[in-house]
Design a protein around this motif. Structure first.
Motif, PDB file in Angstrom:
ATOM      1  N   ALA A   1     -30.360  66.341   4.797  1.00  0.00           N
ATOM      2  CA  ALA A   1     -31.134  65.575   3.824  1.00  0.00           C
ATOM      3  C   ALA A   1     -31.489  66.399   2.589  1.00  0.00           C
ATOM      4  O   ALA A   1     -31.142  66.004   1.466  1.00  0.00           O
ATOM      5  N   PRO A   2     -32.136  67.549   2.738  1.00  0.00           N
ATOM      6  CA  PRO A   2     -32.378  68.359   1.544  1.00  0.00           C
ATOM      7  C   PRO A   2     -31.086  68.803   0.874  1.00  0.00           C
ATOM      8  O   PRO A   2     -31.025  68.891  -0.356  1.00  0.00           O
TER       9      PRO A   2
ATOM     10  N   LEU B   1     -28.354  67.148   0.608  1.00  0.00           N
ATOM     11  CA  LEU B   1     -27.850  66.047  -0.216  1.00  0.00           C
ATOM     12  C   LEU B   1     -28.596  65.985  -1.540  1.00  0.00           C
ATOM     13  O   LEU B   1     -28.010  65.687  -2.582  1.00  0.00           O
ATOM     14  N   GLY B   2     -29.887  66.290  -1.488  1.00  0.00           N
ATOM     15  CA  GLY B   2     -30.663  66.276  -2.712  1.00  0.00           C
ATOM     16  C   GLY B   2     -30.271  67.391  -3.664  1.00  0.00           C
ATOM     17  O   GLY B   2     -30.477  67.290  -4.868  1.00  0.00           O
TER      18      GLY B   2
ATOM     19  N   ALA C   1     -27.998  53.606  -0.456  1.00  0.00           N
ATOM     20  CA  ALA C   1     -29.327  54.074  -0.847  1.00  0.00           C
ATOM     21  C   ALA C   1     -30.327  53.799   0.266  1.00  0.00           C
ATOM     22  O   ALA C   1     -31.108  54.679   0.643  1.00  0.00           O
ATOM     23  N   TYR C   2     -30.270  52.594   0.810  1.00  0.00           N
ATOM     24  CA  TYR C   2     -31.210  52.279   1.897  1.00  0.00           C
ATOM     25  C   TYR C   2     -31.002  53.197   3.096  1.00  0.00           C
ATOM     26  O   TYR C   2     -31.962  53.798   3.611  1.00  0.00           O
TER      27      TYR C   2
ATOM     28  N   ILE D   1     -29.398  56.157   3.400  1.00  0.00           N
ATOM     29  CA  ILE D   1     -29.715  57.560   3.146  1.00  0.00           C
ATOM     30  C   ILE D   1     -31.221  57.751   2.985  1.00  0.00           C
ATOM     31  O   ILE D   1     -31.793  58.723   3.486  1.00  0.00           O
ATOM     32  N   GLY D   2     -31.857  56.800   2.312  1.00  0.00           N
ATOM     33  CA  GLY D   2     -33.291  56.924   2.085  1.00  0.00           C
ATOM     34  C   GLY D   2     -34.078  56.943   3.374  1.00  0.00           C
ATOM     35  O   GLY D   2     -34.890  57.846   3.617  1.00  0.00           O
ATOM     36  N   ILE D   3     -33.811  55.977   4.241  1.00  0.00           N
ATOM     37  CA  ILE D   3     -34.623  55.916   5.463  1.00  0.00           C
ATOM     38  C   ILE D   3     -34.231  57.031   6.428  1.00  0.00           C
ATOM     39  O   ILE D   3     -35.078  57.610   7.105  1.00  0.00           O
TER      40      ILE D   3
ATOM     41  N   THR E   1     -33.187  59.988   5.530  1.00  0.00           N
ATOM     42  CA  THR E   1     -33.782  61.208   5.004  1.00  0.00           C
ATOM     43  C   THR E   1     -35.240  61.316   5.426  1.00  0.00           C
ATOM     44  O   THR E   1     -35.706  62.373   5.850  1.00  0.00           O
ATOM     45  N   ALA E   2     -35.941  60.187   5.341  1.00  0.00           N
ATOM     46  CA  ALA E   2     -37.338  60.184   5.751  1.00  0.00           C
ATOM     47  C   ALA E   2     -37.456  60.570   7.222  1.00  0.00           C
ATOM     48  O   ALA E   2     -38.259  61.426   7.601  1.00  0.00           O
TER      49      ALA E   2
ATOM     50  N   ALA F   1     -36.528  64.348   7.801  1.00  0.00           N
ATOM     51  CA  ALA F   1     -37.580  65.278   7.394  1.00  0.00           C
ATOM     52  C   ALA F   1     -38.687  65.304   8.429  1.00  0.00           C
ATOM     53  O   ALA F   1     -39.188  66.362   8.816  1.00  0.00           O
ATOM     54  N   TYR F   2     -39.041  64.115   8.875  1.00  0.00           N
ATOM     55  CA  TYR F   2     -40.094  63.972   9.874  1.00  0.00           C
ATOM     56  C   TYR F   2     -39.693  64.666  11.176  1.00  0.00           C
ATOM     57  O   TYR F   2     -40.471  65.426  11.769  1.00  0.00           O
TER      58      TYR F   2
END
Lengths: 241, 241
Positions: A115-116, A118-119, A160-161, A163-165, A167-168, A171-172
DNA sequence: CACGTTAGCGCACGCTGTACGCACCTTGCG
DNA sequence: CGCAAGGTGCGTACAGCGTGCGCTAACGTG
Protein backbone atom coordinates in the motif's frame (compact mmCIF):
# COMPACT_ATOMS: atom_id res chain seq x y z
CA UNK A 1 49.78 -18.77 14.90
CA UNK A 2 51.67 -17.45 11.95
CA UNK A 3 48.79 -17.71 9.52
CA UNK A 4 48.87 -14.05 8.70
CA UNK A 5 50.07 -14.79 5.19
CA UNK A 6 47.49 -13.60 2.67
CA UNK A 7 44.49 -14.26 4.84
CA UNK A 8 42.08 -13.54 2.02
CA UNK A 9 43.55 -16.27 -0.18
CA UNK A 10 44.09 -18.87 2.53
CA UNK A 11 43.15 -22.37 1.50
CA UNK A 12 40.43 -22.61 4.09
CA UNK A 13 39.08 -19.13 3.66
CA UNK A 14 38.94 -19.31 -0.09
CA UNK A 15 35.31 -19.30 -1.23
CA UNK A 16 34.08 -22.40 -2.95
CA UNK A 17 34.04 -22.01 -6.70
CA UNK A 18 30.64 -20.54 -7.35
CA UNK A 19 29.11 -21.03 -10.69
CA UNK A 20 28.17 -18.06 -12.74
CA UNK A 21 24.89 -16.27 -12.16
CA UNK A 22 24.72 -17.55 -8.63
CA UNK A 23 22.53 -14.51 -8.04
CA UNK A 24 19.65 -13.71 -10.36
CA UNK A 25 17.17 -10.88 -10.45
CA UNK A 26 14.33 -13.35 -9.93
CA UNK A 27 15.90 -14.71 -6.74
CA UNK A 28 16.46 -11.21 -5.41
CA UNK A 29 12.87 -10.18 -6.06
CA UNK A 30 11.51 -13.40 -4.55
CA UNK A 31 13.62 -13.06 -1.41
CA UNK A 32 12.69 -9.38 -1.09
CA UNK A 33 9.01 -10.30 -1.13
CA UNK A 34 9.61 -12.95 1.49
CA UNK A 35 11.41 -10.44 3.68
CA UNK A 36 8.74 -7.80 3.18
CA UNK A 37 5.95 -10.22 4.04
CA UNK A 38 7.78 -11.36 7.15
CA UNK A 39 9.04 -8.08 8.56
CA UNK A 40 7.38 -5.16 6.78
CA UNK A 41 8.57 -2.41 4.54
CA UNK A 42 10.81 -0.53 6.93
CA UNK A 43 12.80 -3.65 7.72
CA UNK A 44 13.86 -4.10 4.11
CA UNK A 45 17.45 -3.02 3.67
CA UNK A 46 19.88 -3.98 0.98
CA UNK A 47 22.30 -5.37 3.55
CA UNK A 48 19.69 -7.55 5.19
CA UNK A 49 18.48 -8.77 1.84
CA UNK A 50 22.04 -9.53 0.83
CA UNK A 51 22.65 -11.49 4.01
CA UNK A 52 19.54 -13.57 3.41
CA UNK A 53 20.79 -14.41 -0.06
CA UNK A 54 24.23 -15.25 1.25
CA UNK A 55 25.95 -12.38 -0.55
CA UNK A 56 27.21 -8.90 0.14
CA UNK A 57 24.75 -6.06 -0.11
CA UNK A 58 26.58 -4.39 -2.94
CA UNK A 59 26.40 -7.52 -5.06
CA UNK A 60 22.70 -6.89 -5.52
CA UNK A 61 23.51 -3.77 -7.50
CA UNK A 62 24.79 -5.91 -10.37
CA UNK A 63 21.23 -7.05 -10.99
CA UNK A 64 19.19 -4.09 -9.82
CA UNK A 65 19.92 -0.42 -10.46
CA UNK A 66 18.88 0.79 -7.01
CA UNK A 67 16.44 0.19 -4.22
CA UNK A 68 13.61 2.09 -5.92
CA UNK A 69 13.94 -0.10 -8.99
CA UNK A 70 13.89 -3.18 -6.77
CA UNK A 71 10.62 -2.00 -5.28
CA UNK A 72 9.18 -1.44 -8.73
CA UNK A 73 10.12 -4.99 -9.67
CA UNK A 74 8.70 -6.35 -6.45
CA UNK A 75 5.41 -4.50 -6.92
CA UNK A 76 5.04 -5.73 -10.47
CA UNK A 77 5.81 -9.26 -9.38
CA UNK A 78 2.97 -9.12 -6.87
CA UNK A 79 0.67 -7.84 -9.61
CA UNK A 80 1.19 -11.19 -11.24
CA UNK A 81 -0.68 -12.97 -8.45
CA UNK A 82 -4.35 -12.10 -9.05
CA UNK A 83 -6.39 -14.40 -11.18
CA UNK A 84 -8.32 -12.30 -13.70
CA UNK A 85 -10.76 -14.56 -15.55
CA UNK A 86 -11.65 -14.17 -19.18
CA UNK A 87 -15.29 -13.31 -19.73
CA UNK A 88 -16.99 -15.54 -22.24
CA UNK A 89 -20.60 -14.65 -21.56
CA UNK A 90 -21.19 -10.89 -21.46
CA UNK A 91 -24.13 -11.19 -19.09
CA UNK A 92 -21.87 -12.73 -16.46
CA UNK A 93 -19.42 -9.79 -16.40
CA UNK A 94 -20.43 -8.84 -12.89
CA UNK A 95 -19.35 -12.15 -11.41
CA UNK A 96 -16.03 -11.90 -13.22
CA UNK A 97 -15.35 -8.35 -12.05
CA UNK A 98 -16.32 -9.29 -8.50
CA UNK A 99 -13.86 -12.17 -8.65
CA UNK A 100 -11.08 -9.89 -9.89
CA UNK A 101 -11.80 -7.30 -7.22
CA UNK A 102 -11.69 -9.97 -4.54
CA UNK A 103 -8.39 -11.22 -5.90
CA UNK A 104 -6.92 -7.72 -5.86
CA UNK A 105 -8.00 -7.21 -2.28
CA UNK A 106 -6.54 -10.56 -1.27
CA UNK A 107 -3.29 -9.62 -2.98
CA UNK A 108 -3.07 -6.41 -0.97
CA UNK A 109 -3.85 -8.14 2.30
CA UNK A 110 -1.27 -10.85 1.64
CA UNK A 111 1.35 -8.11 1.11
CA UNK A 112 0.27 -5.17 3.25
CA UNK A 113 3.52 -3.31 2.56
CA UNK A 114 2.38 -2.79 -1.01
CA UNK A 115 0.00 0.00 0.00
CA UNK A 116 2.62 2.62 0.87
CA UNK A 117 4.71 1.40 -2.04
CA UNK A 118 1.84 2.09 -4.42
CA UNK A 119 1.63 5.60 -3.07
CA UNK A 120 5.32 6.13 -3.81
CA UNK A 121 5.81 4.28 -7.02
CA UNK A 122 2.52 5.11 -8.66
CA UNK A 123 -0.60 3.13 -9.31
CA UNK A 124 -0.13 3.10 -13.05
CA UNK A 125 2.70 0.75 -13.81
CA UNK A 126 4.25 -0.17 -17.07
CA UNK A 127 5.52 -3.40 -15.61
CA UNK A 128 4.45 -6.46 -17.61
CA UNK A 129 2.35 -8.07 -14.90
CA UNK A 130 0.51 -4.87 -14.03
CA UNK A 131 -0.23 -4.29 -17.71
CA UNK A 132 -1.46 -7.83 -18.20
CA UNK A 133 -3.73 -7.48 -15.20
CA UNK A 134 -5.09 -4.11 -16.32
CA UNK A 135 -5.66 -5.35 -19.83
CA UNK A 136 -7.54 -8.42 -18.64
CA UNK A 137 -9.70 -6.34 -16.30
CA UNK A 138 -10.44 -3.88 -19.06
CA UNK A 139 -11.51 -6.81 -21.22
CA UNK A 140 -14.11 -7.69 -18.61
CA UNK A 141 -15.60 -4.21 -18.85
CA UNK A 142 -15.49 -4.39 -22.61
CA UNK A 143 -17.37 -7.69 -22.54
CA UNK A 144 -19.91 -6.12 -20.20
CA UNK A 145 -20.79 -3.72 -22.99
CA UNK A 146 -19.31 -0.43 -21.83
CA UNK A 147 -18.73 1.97 -24.72
CA UNK A 148 -15.10 2.46 -25.67
CA UNK A 149 -14.90 5.97 -24.25
CA UNK A 150 -16.27 4.87 -20.89
CA UNK A 151 -14.43 1.59 -20.32
CA UNK A 152 -11.36 3.32 -18.91
CA UNK A 153 -13.33 5.43 -16.49
CA UNK A 154 -15.36 2.46 -15.32
CA UNK A 155 -12.23 0.44 -14.65
CA UNK A 156 -10.56 3.36 -12.88
CA UNK A 157 -13.60 3.69 -10.63
CA UNK A 158 -13.49 0.05 -9.63
CA UNK A 159 -9.72 0.10 -9.14
CA UNK A 160 -9.90 3.21 -6.99
CA UNK A 161 -12.47 1.63 -4.72
CA UNK A 162 -10.61 -1.67 -4.40
CA UNK A 163 -7.19 -0.12 -3.87
CA UNK A 164 -8.62 2.46 -1.50
CA UNK A 165 -10.37 0.06 0.82
CA UNK A 166 -7.61 -2.53 0.62
CA UNK A 167 -5.03 0.13 1.47
CA UNK A 168 -7.05 1.09 4.51
CA UNK A 169 -7.27 -2.52 5.61
CA UNK A 170 -3.62 -3.20 4.92
CA UNK A 171 -2.46 -0.21 6.95
CA UNK A 172 -4.70 -1.28 9.79
CA UNK A 173 -3.47 -4.86 9.66
CA UNK A 174 0.21 -3.96 9.59
CA UNK A 175 -0.36 -1.64 12.53
CA UNK A 176 -1.72 -4.64 14.41
CA UNK A 177 1.08 -6.88 13.21
CA UNK A 178 3.64 -4.44 14.58
CA UNK A 179 1.93 -4.55 17.97
CA UNK A 180 2.31 -8.33 18.07
CA UNK A 181 -1.31 -8.95 19.03
CA UNK A 182 -4.21 -10.65 17.33
CA UNK A 183 -6.80 -8.48 15.63
CA UNK A 184 -9.36 -9.14 18.37
CA UNK A 185 -6.96 -8.38 21.21
CA UNK A 186 -5.89 -5.18 19.53
CA UNK A 187 -9.45 -4.01 18.95
CA UNK A 188 -10.35 -4.74 22.55
CA UNK A 189 -7.27 -2.96 23.84
CA UNK A 190 -7.95 0.16 21.80
CA UNK A 191 -11.61 0.43 22.72
CA UNK A 192 -11.18 2.61 25.84
CA UNK A 193 -9.05 5.13 23.93
CA UNK A 194 -11.55 5.06 21.09
CA UNK A 195 -14.50 5.63 23.40
CA UNK A 196 -12.66 8.48 25.00
CA UNK A 197 -11.85 10.06 21.64
CA UNK A 198 -15.41 9.68 20.32
CA UNK A 199 -16.99 11.26 23.37
CA UNK A 200 -17.68 14.39 21.33
CA UNK A 201 -18.54 12.45 18.19
CA UNK A 202 -21.17 9.91 19.28
CA UNK A 203 -22.14 9.24 15.69
CA UNK A 204 -18.80 7.54 15.10
CA UNK A 205 -19.34 5.21 18.00
CA UNK A 206 -22.80 4.00 17.08
CA UNK A 207 -21.88 1.76 14.18
CA UNK A 208 -18.86 0.10 15.70
CA UNK A 209 -20.29 -0.62 19.13
CA UNK A 210 -23.38 -2.21 17.57
CA UNK A 211 -21.34 -5.15 16.31
CA UNK A 212 -18.92 -5.31 19.17
CA UNK A 213 -19.01 -9.07 19.34
CA UNK A 214 -18.74 -9.87 15.67
CA UNK A 215 -15.40 -11.16 14.46
CA UNK A 216 -13.48 -8.11 13.10
CA UNK A 217 -12.35 -9.97 9.99
CA UNK A 218 -15.98 -10.78 9.20
CA UNK A 219 -16.83 -7.08 9.49
CA UNK A 220 -14.11 -6.17 7.04
CA UNK A 221 -15.23 -8.81 4.57
CA UNK A 222 -18.81 -7.56 4.76
CA UNK A 223 -17.76 -3.94 4.35
CA UNK A 224 -15.74 -4.78 1.29
CA UNK A 225 -18.58 -6.75 -0.27
CA UNK A 226 -21.10 -4.00 0.48
CA UNK A 227 -19.06 -1.25 -1.15
CA UNK A 228 -18.18 -3.44 -4.11
CA UNK A 229 -21.85 -4.13 -4.72
CA UNK A 230 -22.71 -0.43 -4.56
CA UNK A 231 -19.92 0.47 -7.00
CA UNK A 232 -21.03 -2.25 -9.40
CA UNK A 233 -24.65 -1.16 -9.04
CA UNK A 234 -23.66 2.34 -10.04
CA UNK A 235 -21.64 1.08 -13.00
CA UNK A 236 -24.30 -1.40 -14.12
CA UNK A 237 -26.86 1.40 -14.26
CA UNK A 238 -24.92 2.84 -17.18
CA UNK A 239 -25.49 -0.31 -19.23
CA UNK A 240 -29.30 -0.48 -19.09
CA UNK A 241 -30.76 2.91 -19.85
CA UNK B 1 46.26 33.60 19.75
CA UNK B 2 45.63 32.42 23.29
CA UNK B 3 41.84 32.46 23.05
CA UNK B 4 41.55 28.81 23.92
CA UNK B 5 39.98 29.63 27.23
CA UNK B 6 36.48 28.13 27.39
CA UNK B 7 35.61 28.62 23.72
CA UNK B 8 32.03 27.54 24.27
CA UNK B 9 31.35 30.31 26.78
CA UNK B 10 33.27 33.01 24.94
CA UNK B 11 31.57 36.35 24.98
CA UNK B 12 31.19 36.38 21.23
CA UNK B 13 30.12 32.81 20.81
CA UNK B 14 27.53 32.92 23.54
CA UNK B 15 24.06 32.58 22.03
CA UNK B 16 21.70 35.47 22.47
CA UNK B 17 19.26 34.87 25.30
CA UNK B 18 16.35 33.00 23.78
CA UNK B 19 13.01 33.18 25.50
CA UNK B 20 11.35 30.02 26.63
CA UNK B 21 9.14 27.98 24.27
CA UNK B 22 10.89 29.38 21.27
CA UNK B 23 9.86 26.12 19.62
CA UNK B 24 6.31 24.81 19.73
CA UNK B 25 4.71 21.66 18.41
CA UNK B 26 2.46 23.76 16.16
CA UNK B 27 5.45 25.47 14.56
CA UNK B 28 7.18 22.15 14.00
CA UNK B 29 4.12 20.62 12.35
CA UNK B 30 3.53 23.69 10.19
CA UNK B 31 7.14 23.80 9.02
CA UNK B 32 7.12 20.05 8.35
CA UNK B 33 4.09 20.46 6.09
CA UNK B 34 5.80 23.32 4.27
CA UNK B 35 8.90 21.17 3.76
CA UNK B 36 6.86 18.17 2.63
CA UNK B 37 4.88 20.24 0.15
CA UNK B 38 8.05 21.77 -1.24
CA UNK B 39 10.34 18.75 -1.42
CA UNK B 40 8.35 15.57 -0.91
CA UNK B 41 8.31 12.89 1.71
CA UNK B 42 11.77 11.44 1.27
CA UNK B 43 13.38 14.85 1.71
CA UNK B 44 11.94 15.26 5.18
CA UNK B 45 14.60 14.63 7.78
CA UNK B 46 14.72 15.75 11.36
CA UNK B 47 18.00 17.55 10.74
CA UNK B 48 16.68 19.45 7.75
CA UNK B 49 13.52 20.34 9.61
CA UNK B 50 15.58 21.52 12.57
CA UNK B 51 17.74 23.69 10.34
CA UNK B 52 14.66 25.30 8.82
CA UNK B 53 13.40 26.12 12.28
CA UNK B 54 16.77 27.50 13.33
CA UNK B 55 17.41 24.80 15.91
CA UNK B 56 19.28 21.55 16.28
CA UNK B 57 17.56 18.40 15.10
CA UNK B 58 17.48 16.85 18.53
CA UNK B 59 15.63 19.83 19.98
CA UNK B 60 12.55 18.69 18.09
CA UNK B 61 12.40 15.62 20.30
CA UNK B 62 11.35 17.77 23.24
CA UNK B 63 8.04 18.37 21.48
CA UNK B 64 7.57 15.22 19.45
CA UNK B 65 8.26 11.65 20.55
CA UNK B 66 9.73 10.51 17.25
CA UNK B 67 9.42 10.93 13.52
CA UNK B 68 6.45 8.60 13.21
CA UNK B 69 4.52 10.63 15.74
CA UNK B 70 5.43 13.80 13.84
CA UNK B 71 3.95 12.27 10.70
CA UNK B 72 0.79 11.35 12.58
CA UNK B 73 0.46 14.94 13.75
CA UNK B 74 1.13 16.26 10.28
CA UNK B 75 -1.47 13.98 8.71
CA UNK B 76 -4.11 14.95 11.24
CA UNK B 77 -3.32 18.61 10.69
CA UNK B 78 -3.99 18.21 6.98
CA UNK B 79 -7.28 16.49 7.78
CA UNK B 80 -8.34 19.80 9.23
CA UNK B 81 -8.36 21.43 5.79
CA UNK B 82 -11.45 20.02 4.05
CA UNK B 83 -14.69 21.89 4.37
CA UNK B 84 -17.46 19.43 5.28
CA UNK B 85 -20.81 21.24 5.12
CA UNK B 86 -23.68 20.53 7.46
CA UNK B 87 -26.71 19.11 5.70
CA UNK B 88 -29.90 20.94 6.54
CA UNK B 89 -32.15 19.57 3.83
CA UNK B 90 -32.01 15.78 3.57
CA UNK B 91 -32.88 15.78 -0.10
CA UNK B 92 -29.75 17.75 -0.90
CA UNK B 93 -27.39 15.23 0.71
CA UNK B 94 -25.86 14.31 -2.62
CA UNK B 95 -24.58 17.81 -3.29
CA UNK B 96 -23.08 17.95 0.18
CA UNK B 97 -21.32 14.60 -0.15
CA UNK B 98 -20.05 15.58 -3.58
CA UNK B 99 -18.63 18.75 -2.10
CA UNK B 100 -16.90 16.84 0.70
CA UNK B 101 -15.45 14.30 -1.71
CA UNK B 102 -14.11 17.10 -3.89
CA UNK B 103 -12.55 18.74 -0.86
CA UNK B 104 -10.88 15.48 0.18
CA UNK B 105 -9.46 15.01 -3.28
CA UNK B 106 -8.19 18.57 -3.34
CA UNK B 107 -6.54 18.03 0.04
CA UNK B 108 -4.70 14.97 -1.24
CA UNK B 109 -3.56 16.74 -4.39
CA UNK B 110 -2.33 19.74 -2.42
CA UNK B 111 -0.23 17.40 -0.28
CA UNK B 112 0.65 14.42 -2.48
CA UNK B 113 3.01 13.01 0.14
CA UNK B 114 0.01 12.16 2.29
CA UNK B 115 -0.83 9.12 0.18
CA UNK B 116 2.15 6.96 1.20
CA UNK B 117 1.81 8.29 4.73
CA UNK B 118 -1.79 7.09 4.88
CA UNK B 119 -0.60 3.65 3.85
CA UNK B 120 1.86 3.61 6.73
CA UNK B 121 -0.01 5.35 9.47
CA UNK B 122 -3.46 3.99 8.75
CA UNK B 123 -6.58 5.49 7.26
CA UNK B 124 -8.49 5.40 10.51
CA UNK B 125 -7.07 8.08 12.73
CA UNK B 126 -7.99 9.03 16.21
CA UNK B 127 -6.55 12.48 15.68
CA UNK B 128 -9.05 15.24 16.46
CA UNK B 129 -9.24 16.68 12.96
CA UNK B 130 -9.71 13.31 11.30
CA UNK B 131 -12.45 12.45 13.78
CA UNK B 132 -14.22 15.77 13.26
CA UNK B 133 -14.09 15.26 9.50
CA UNK B 134 -15.38 11.67 9.70
CA UNK B 135 -18.13 12.64 12.06
CA UNK B 136 -19.31 15.46 9.83
CA UNK B 137 -19.26 13.23 6.76
CA UNK B 138 -21.18 10.54 8.60
CA UNK B 139 -23.76 13.17 9.51
CA UNK B 140 -24.30 13.79 5.81
CA UNK B 141 -25.10 10.14 5.24
CA UNK B 142 -27.36 10.14 8.27
CA UNK B 143 -29.23 13.13 6.89
CA UNK B 144 -29.55 11.33 3.60
CA UNK B 145 -31.61 8.70 5.36
CA UNK B 146 -29.27 5.73 5.51
CA UNK B 147 -30.24 3.29 8.26
CA UNK B 148 -27.94 3.26 11.26
CA UNK B 149 -26.42 -0.11 10.45
CA UNK B 150 -25.58 0.95 6.91
CA UNK B 151 -24.24 4.50 7.42
CA UNK B 152 -20.77 3.30 8.28
CA UNK B 153 -20.50 1.05 5.26
CA UNK B 154 -21.78 3.76 2.94
CA UNK B 155 -19.25 6.23 4.24
CA UNK B 156 -16.45 3.67 4.01
CA UNK B 157 -17.37 3.02 0.39
CA UNK B 158 -17.18 6.67 -0.51
CA UNK B 159 -13.96 7.21 1.42
CA UNK B 160 -12.33 4.19 -0.23
CA UNK B 161 -13.15 5.52 -3.67
CA UNK B 162 -11.99 9.06 -2.95
CA UNK B 163 -8.79 8.05 -1.17
CA UNK B 164 -8.06 5.42 -3.79
CA UNK B 165 -8.35 7.65 -6.82
CA UNK B 166 -6.69 10.58 -5.10
CA UNK B 167 -3.80 8.36 -4.06
CA UNK B 168 -3.37 7.28 -7.64
CA UNK B 169 -3.38 10.87 -8.83
CA UNK B 170 -1.07 12.01 -6.06
CA UNK B 171 1.50 9.31 -6.82
CA UNK B 172 1.35 10.20 -10.49
CA UNK B 173 1.73 13.91 -9.79
CA UNK B 174 4.66 13.54 -7.44
CA UNK B 175 6.36 11.30 -9.98
CA UNK B 176 6.04 14.16 -12.45
CA UNK B 177 7.15 16.71 -9.89
CA UNK B 178 10.34 14.74 -9.28
CA UNK B 179 11.07 14.78 -13.01
CA UNK B 180 10.90 18.57 -13.03
CA UNK B 181 8.59 18.73 -16.04
CA UNK B 182 5.04 19.92 -16.57
CA UNK B 183 2.32 17.32 -16.72
CA UNK B 184 1.91 17.74 -20.48
CA UNK B 185 5.63 17.47 -21.22
CA UNK B 186 5.88 14.38 -19.08
CA UNK B 187 2.91 12.68 -20.75
CA UNK B 188 4.33 13.45 -24.17
CA UNK B 189 7.77 12.20 -23.19
CA UNK B 190 6.45 8.91 -21.87
CA UNK B 191 4.20 8.18 -24.82
CA UNK B 192 6.77 6.23 -26.90
CA UNK B 193 7.61 3.94 -23.98
CA UNK B 194 3.94 3.52 -23.27
CA UNK B 195 3.13 2.67 -26.86
CA UNK B 196 5.96 0.16 -26.86
CA UNK B 197 4.74 -1.44 -23.63
CA UNK B 198 1.13 -1.64 -24.81
CA UNK B 199 1.97 -3.28 -28.08
CA UNK B 200 0.63 -6.56 -26.76
CA UNK B 201 -2.24 -4.91 -24.92
CA UNK B 202 -3.95 -2.72 -27.51
CA UNK B 203 -7.01 -2.38 -25.30
CA UNK B 204 -5.03 -0.28 -22.87
CA UNK B 205 -3.99 2.11 -25.58
CA UNK B 206 -7.41 2.77 -27.06
CA UNK B 207 -8.80 4.96 -24.31
CA UNK B 208 -5.78 7.11 -23.74
CA UNK B 209 -4.86 7.81 -27.33
CA UNK B 210 -8.42 8.86 -28.10
CA UNK B 211 -8.07 11.98 -26.00
CA UNK B 212 -4.45 12.63 -26.75
CA UNK B 213 -4.95 16.35 -27.14
CA UNK B 214 -7.14 16.99 -24.13
CA UNK B 215 -5.49 18.70 -21.19
CA UNK B 216 -4.39 15.91 -18.83
CA UNK B 217 -5.69 17.74 -15.77
CA UNK B 218 -9.10 17.98 -17.39
CA UNK B 219 -9.07 14.21 -17.96
CA UNK B 220 -8.32 13.57 -14.32
CA UNK B 221 -11.09 15.89 -13.20
CA UNK B 222 -13.57 14.16 -15.50
CA UNK B 223 -12.49 10.72 -14.34
CA UNK B 224 -12.93 11.68 -10.73
CA UNK B 225 -16.38 13.14 -11.34
CA UNK B 226 -17.48 10.11 -13.36
CA UNK B 227 -16.50 7.60 -10.68
CA UNK B 228 -17.94 9.73 -7.91
CA UNK B 229 -21.27 9.86 -9.72
CA UNK B 230 -21.29 6.08 -10.17
CA UNK B 231 -20.51 5.47 -6.51
CA UNK B 232 -23.21 7.89 -5.42
CA UNK B 233 -25.66 6.31 -7.90
CA UNK B 234 -25.00 2.95 -6.32
CA UNK B 235 -25.43 4.32 -2.81
CA UNK B 236 -28.55 6.34 -3.68
CA UNK B 237 -30.21 3.20 -5.01
CA UNK B 238 -30.29 1.89 -1.45
CA UNK B 239 -32.45 4.82 -0.34
CA UNK B 240 -35.33 4.38 -2.79
CA UNK B 241 -36.38 0.74 -2.87
C1' DC C 1 17.83 35.11 46.01
C1' DA C 2 17.88 29.97 45.62
C1' DC C 3 16.09 25.87 43.67
C1' DG C 4 13.93 22.45 40.82
C1' DT C 5 12.28 21.92 36.10
C1' DT C 6 13.01 21.70 31.46
C1' DA C 7 14.19 23.53 26.52
C1' DG C 8 17.87 23.40 23.55
C1' DC C 9 21.98 21.34 21.92
C1' DG C 10 26.69 18.84 21.02
C1' DC C 11 28.19 14.37 20.63
C1' DA C 12 28.01 9.65 19.47
C1' DC C 13 26.17 5.19 17.89
C1' DG C 14 24.50 2.09 14.77
C1' DC C 15 22.26 2.05 10.75
C1' DT C 16 21.17 3.25 5.79
C1' DG C 17 21.87 3.48 0.25
C1' DT C 18 25.29 3.13 -2.88
C1' DA C 19 29.86 4.72 -5.69
C1' DC C 20 34.26 2.80 -6.63
C1' DG C 21 37.78 -0.34 -7.78
C1' DC C 22 39.92 -4.76 -7.16
C1' DA C 23 40.02 -9.96 -7.60
C1' DC C 24 38.41 -13.71 -9.63
C1' DC C 25 35.59 -16.91 -12.68
C1' DT C 26 33.74 -18.00 -17.08
C1' DT C 27 33.77 -17.71 -21.79
C1' DG C 28 35.41 -16.99 -26.74
C1' DC C 29 39.02 -17.17 -29.74
C1' DG C 30 43.48 -18.04 -31.73
C1' DC D 1 46.02 -25.42 -24.84
C1' DG D 2 46.79 -20.48 -23.62
C1' DC D 3 45.37 -16.09 -23.23
C1' DA D 4 42.50 -11.87 -23.49
C1' DA D 5 37.94 -9.98 -22.45
C1' DG D 6 34.10 -9.26 -19.90
C1' DG D 7 31.26 -9.71 -16.24
C1' DT D 8 30.28 -11.06 -11.12
C1' DG D 9 30.97 -10.71 -6.33
C1' DC D 10 32.68 -8.07 -2.62
C1' DG D 11 35.60 -4.91 0.70
C1' DT D 12 35.95 -0.30 1.67
C1' DA D 13 34.26 4.15 2.22
C1' DC D 14 31.24 8.20 2.47
C1' DA D 15 27.52 11.03 3.45
C1' DG D 16 23.40 11.05 5.63
C1' DC D 17 19.81 9.18 8.71
C1' DG D 18 16.95 8.67 13.53
C1' DT D 19 17.68 9.28 18.04
C1' DG D 20 19.69 8.26 23.16
C1' DC D 21 22.52 10.63 26.51
C1' DG D 22 24.08 14.14 29.38
C1' DC D 23 25.31 18.98 29.76
C1' DT D 24 24.19 24.09 30.05
C1' DA D 25 21.40 27.70 30.99
C1' DA D 26 17.04 30.03 31.28
C1' DC D 27 12.67 30.05 33.43
C1' DG D 28 8.69 29.78 37.08
C1' DT D 29 8.05 29.27 41.88
C1' DG D 30 8.91 29.69 46.74
Amino acid sequence: MPNDEKPTTSVWTRPRPRQREHLTREQIVAEAIRLLDAEGVEELSMRKLGTRLGTAATSLYRHVANKDELIELVVDDVYGEPDVPTVVDGTRWRAAVTHTATELRAMTLRHPWIAPALGQVGLVHIGPNAMRMSSALLAQFEAAGFPADEMDQAMATLMAYVIGIATAEAAYLSLIARSGQTEQEWVAGLRPAFDEATREHPRLRAGSSAQQDVHPQRIRDDNFAYGLDRVLDGLAARLTP
